[in-house]
Write a protein that holds these residues in place. Sequence first.
Motif, mmCIF file in Angstrom:
data_model
loop_
_atom_site.group_PDB
_atom_site.id
_atom_site.type_symbol
_atom_site.label_atom_id
_atom_site.label_comp_id
_atom_site.label_asym_id
_atom_site.label_seq_id
_atom_site.Cartn_x
_atom_site.Cartn_y
_atom_site.Cartn_z
ATOM 1 N N LEU A 541 15.408 29.142 -9.177
ATOM 2 C CA LEU A 541 15.036 27.813 -9.678
ATOM 3 C C LEU A 541 15.862 26.725 -8.993
ATOM 4 C CD1 LEU A 541 13.216 26.359 -11.736
ATOM 5 C CD2 LEU A 541 15.070 26.569 -13.400
ATOM 6 N N GLY A 542 17.148 27.011 -8.784
ATOM 7 C CA GLY A 542 18.004 26.045 -8.100
ATOM 8 C C GLY A 542 17.522 25.744 -6.692
ATOM 9 N N GLU A 543 17.173 26.789 -5.935
ATOM 10 C CA GLU A 543 16.687 26.589 -4.562
ATOM 11 C C GLU A 543 15.328 25.893 -4.554
ATOM 12 O OE1 GLU A 543 18.213 27.010 -1.787
ATOM 13 O OE2 GLU A 543 19.984 28.045 -2.545
ATOM 14 N N LEU A 544 14.503 26.178 -5.548
ATOM 15 C CA LEU A 544 13.157 25.610 -5.603
ATOM 16 C C LEU A 544 13.178 24.117 -5.947
ATOM 17 C CD1 LEU A 544 10.108 26.352 -5.467
ATOM 18 C CD2 LEU A 544 10.229 26.836 -7.923
ATOM 19 N N MET A 545 14.140 23.695 -6.777
ATOM 20 C CA MET A 545 14.164 22.315 -7.274
ATOM 21 C C MET A 545 15.083 21.396 -6.482
ATOM 22 S SD MET A 545 14.203 22.928 -11.419
ATOM 23 C CE MET A 545 14.039 21.178 -11.786
ATOM 24 N N LYS A 546 15.990 21.950 -5.709
ATOM 25 C CA LYS A 546 17.028 21.138 -5.075
ATOM 26 C C LYS A 546 16.450 19.977 -4.260
ATOM 27 C CE LYS A 546 20.149 23.595 -3.105
ATOM 28 N NZ LYS A 546 20.659 24.431 -2.006
ATOM 29 N N PHE A 547 16.836 18.756 -4.603
ATOM 30 C CA PHE A 547 16.445 17.525 -3.901
ATOM 31 C C PHE A 547 14.941 17.253 -3.947
ATOM 32 C CE2 PHE A 547 20.120 19.039 -1.101
ATOM 33 C CZ PHE A 547 21.076 18.335 -1.825
ATOM 34 N N ASN A 548 14.194 17.981 -4.769
ATOM 35 C CA ASN A 548 12.738 17.844 -4.786
ATOM 36 C C ASN A 548 12.300 17.118 -6.059
ATOM 37 O OD1 ASN A 548 9.866 18.436 -5.101
ATOM 38 N ND2 ASN A 548 10.142 19.902 -3.424
ATOM 39 N N ILE A 549 11.947 15.847 -5.925
ATOM 40 C CA ILE A 549 11.598 15.040 -7.099
ATOM 41 C C ILE A 549 10.342 15.558 -7.780
ATOM 42 C CG2 ILE A 549 10.180 13.319 -5.891
ATOM 43 C CD1 ILE A 549 12.865 12.582 -8.579
ATOM 44 N N ASP A 550 9.407 16.136 -6.991
ATOM 45 C CA ASP A 550 8.180 16.700 -7.576
ATOM 46 C C ASP A 550 8.505 17.878 -8.480
ATOM 47 O OD1 ASP A 550 5.933 15.195 -6.081
ATOM 48 O OD2 ASP A 550 7.237 15.867 -4.461
ATOM 49 N N ALA A 551 9.509 18.661 -8.094
ATOM 50 C CA ALA A 551 9.895 19.824 -8.905
ATOM 51 C C ALA A 551 10.468 19.372 -10.247
ATOM 52 C CB ALA A 551 10.912 20.670 -8.148
ATOM 53 N N PHE A 552 11.277 18.303 -10.223
ATOM 54 C CA PHE A 552 11.844 17.808 -11.492
ATOM 55 C C PHE A 552 10.754 17.212 -12.375
ATOM 56 C CE2 PHE A 552 15.750 18.321 -9.181
ATOM 57 C CZ PHE A 552 16.683 18.638 -10.164
ATOM 58 N N LYS A 553 9.740 16.620 -11.758
ATOM 59 C CA LYS A 553 8.612 16.088 -12.530
ATOM 60 C C LYS A 553 7.850 17.232 -13.194
ATOM 61 C CE LYS A 553 4.799 12.788 -12.136
ATOM 62 N NZ LYS A 553 4.083 11.853 -11.240
ATOM 63 N N ARG A 554 7.623 18.321 -12.431
ATOM 64 C CA ARG A 554 6.954 19.503 -12.987
ATOM 65 C C ARG A 554 7.793 20.135 -14.109
ATOM 66 N NH1 ARG A 554 3.124 22.825 -9.876
ATOM 67 N NH2 ARG A 554 2.165 21.567 -8.255
ATOM 68 N N PHE A 555 9.121 20.160 -13.893
ATOM 69 C CA PHE A 555 10.022 20.708 -14.919
ATOM 70 C C PHE A 555 9.823 19.956 -16.233
ATOM 71 C CE2 PHE A 555 13.847 20.576 -17.446
ATOM 72 C CZ PHE A 555 14.329 21.877 -17.422
ATOM 73 N N ASN A 556 9.805 18.619 -16.145
ATOM 74 C CA ASN A 556 9.700 17.808 -17.362
ATOM 75 C C ASN A 556 8.355 17.989 -18.052
ATOM 76 O OD1 ASN A 556 11.606 16.065 -18.665
ATOM 77 N ND2 ASN A 556 10.073 14.436 -18.527
ATOM 78 N N LYS A 557 7.318 18.278 -17.256
ATOM 79 C CA LYS A 557 5.995 18.494 -17.831
ATOM 80 C C LYS A 557 5.959 19.805 -18.606
ATOM 81 C CE LYS A 557 1.093 18.551 -16.570
ATOM 82 N NZ LYS A 557 0.111 18.497 -15.451
ATOM 83 N N TYR A 558 6.659 20.837 -18.097
ATOM 84 C CA TYR A 558 6.671 22.133 -18.782
ATOM 85 C C TYR A 558 7.615 22.095 -19.986
ATOM 86 C CZ TYR A 558 6.709 27.153 -19.624
ATOM 87 O OH TYR A 558 6.577 28.387 -20.216
ATOM 88 N N VAL A 559 8.818 21.578 -19.778
ATOM 89 C CA VAL A 559 9.802 21.508 -20.866
ATOM 90 C C VAL A 559 9.541 20.204 -21.618
ATOM 91 C CG1 VAL A 559 12.254 21.656 -21.446
ATOM 92 C CG2 VAL A 559 11.406 22.779 -19.393
ATOM 93 N N ASN A 560 8.504 20.210 -22.426
ATOM 94 C CA ASN A 560 8.007 18.958 -23.015
ATOM 95 C C ASN A 560 8.391 18.760 -24.474
ATOM 96 O OD1 ASN A 560 6.434 20.975 -24.045
ATOM 97 N ND2 ASN A 560 4.496 20.249 -23.168
ATOM 98 N N THR A 561 9.278 19.602 -24.969
ATOM 99 C CA THR A 561 9.783 19.413 -26.335
ATOM 100 C C THR A 561 11.295 19.595 -26.344
ATOM 101 O OG1 THR A 561 9.625 21.751 -26.977
ATOM 102 C CG2 THR A 561 7.638 20.389 -27.258
#
Length: 753
Positions: A541-561
């Motif tokens: 997950l760290g390698e997939l999200m590092k410096f990637n704003i789209d990944a953090f946006k997707r994270f927030n969509k999944y972790v929505n509560t």
Amino acid sequence: MGGKKRTRNRNIISKLRQSQIAGRGFSRGTQLPEALLQERDKRAKWHGIPVLLQELYESSHLNSDFTRTHTVLKELSSLLSMEAMSFVTEDRKTAQESTFPNTYTFDLFGGVDVSVNIIPKLNDDLVKDCLSVLYNCCICTEGVTKILASRDDFVLFLFTLMTNKKTFLQTATLIEDILGVKKEMIQLEWIPNLSGLVQSFDQQQLANFCRILSVTISEPDVGNDDKHTLLAKNAQQKRNTSPSRAEVNQVTLLNIPGFIERLCKLATRKVSEATGTSNFLQELEEWYTWLDNTLVLDALMQIATDEAEHSSTESSDESTLATIPLRHRLPQSMKIVHEIMYKVEVLYVLCVLLMGRQRNQVHKMLAEFRLIPGLNNLFDKLIWRKYTTSNHVVHGQNENCDCSPEISFKIQFLRLLQSFSDHHENKYLLLNAQELNELSAISLKANIPEVEALVNTDRSLVCDGKKGLLTRLLTIMKREPPDSSFRFWQARAVESFLRGATSYADQMFLLKRGLLEHILFCIIDSGCKSRDVLQSYFDLLGELMKFNIDAFKRFNKYVNTEEKFQVFLTQINSSLVDSNMLVRCIVLSLDRFESQTEDVKVVEVLSECCLLSYMARVENRLSFLFRLVNIINVQTLTQENVSCLNTSLVILMLARRRGKLPFYLNALREKEYAEKYPGCLLNNFHNLLRFWQHHYLNKDKDSTCLENSSCIPFSFWKETVSVLLGEDRTSPCAIIGYIDEPYMELDRDLLED
């Protein structure tokens, strides 16, 4: 027994007196008088073994009639083989004299020495029987294998027997057992005409030979590599400056003409290209006589049964096959497992070579001989032809795995992919041409240059078909049960594709295929309890999200509560050793995003993403820093937990860039006093940083990895550590200035040894 002249020479007392006078005593049990041996035989339950050994010795001289030798060896083999089979079927219990009296008696009366001495004089059939006797003795009698291993001349002689097909399998099995207990690793270059020997092997023999090679090219205890302290490993490296025997053996193998090419062919050949069934069944019969293959046969029967049960999901040809009675289908199932067992050994050898000093040379050859496209073509039909449950522990690289051939094969395959992709430009060979074009399109759309390694990839060497190997791996990864240990190896293999300098296109390629949502499901919703699996998913997950704003946006969509977010934080906080690489990724990404406030999308995600908002609060970053420094010390640093030290350094380097380093150091000092152990945390951190200098400033590879993974120049890492270790107590950035005089307990001699 004395009295008559003709029996006087057989008197044990006379023999002992004669040995005292002449100085020539008994050297083996079979020198005892035959009458005595026969008289004691029934009471001692020796089953005639001492007398048989006498006959074996007397009938095995060069000018002897070997007819009797053959009969004696057959009798001995029969007596010992029953015990060996009993030992194997009882899961190799500890060898004891009372449990295996025949092999104990055989060894007691010098049977091992007699066998070793006569074997060079025997013909092929007798050699086979003699090897069988020795192997059975090794199985049942503790210490015999070590005795044989101590005789280098005998070990090297055994290699010469491998040129003969009749005795190859027995010889290979005995050598494997001997090398497994040998104190010093054998040098392959000592073997007479090794290159000619290897080139004389057919493919089946070469695959079996790989079992022996695996012992000779693996560093001792490499399976527990992460558990050895870095302090001890550094000291050992100082003592051993020359290449190890395993490294020398790796070079020896690579110098054998055609060796790697043949291994690639073995690894990628289809089952239909393997040896004919008749030859296979003949070899299987050898196995059953020789090896512990009751387990193998059980596995074969299970596979045949599974095929019958799953026939409805197979292709039309295979559905037809399923209607054939099981007894007629079994040889094909045997053949499949036979091929799988070959490939396990071959992939292991290739994997070890890929991680050695000649890595680039090996990489070039594996690409040239199309190993990756070949494995891709086997993926659905052999490698992952069915979904095998795997809840066993995660095995280290060099541990003997007691799992089924199918499971071993899958794990070895995944480990090979991990080694192949890790920090190497050849990783793009795991894709097909269409997927490479997709990466180019992602870069073009994002208006960023293509990665040089992608541009330089030879399209003729990439995967064929509709999917590349990486995409196939993602597909089966999503189907694994939550606690399957395959998840660990699958995540490691995918993570290795992302390692190195961060590539936005690589990340987006995987994000488009739903990888981030899959990882978050496993961490938050699947109920996975395995620390190994969770650690591998945190790292990925760290390698997939590092410096990637789209990944953090997707994270927030999944972790929505808030509930989901708290579960996620609980998983992270439950073991920072496992999750610190993800913490590092979040800290680094936050720092970069905060410098990109002119980008509307970045500003939007910064304001909305719960994860970035959490890490933006300084008290949370400090909390991570306190715990990261507190859970390690110099004496307990390993390859597994040294990342905690580097993550704590990343937090402080970013603080230094913003002029906040004194604030963080003072916070550490206040934490010490609040916890009522002043000086403890900072003294420990000071020692850790001194070790860091000692460890990293002499390791080019490690420093490159740190630079690539953080996008912070290594010169800034070095500067920050030097500033923190400064000796000026008035410096606001030196640790020493925050430790009060009474609490200074810096162990100056810690790194001197």
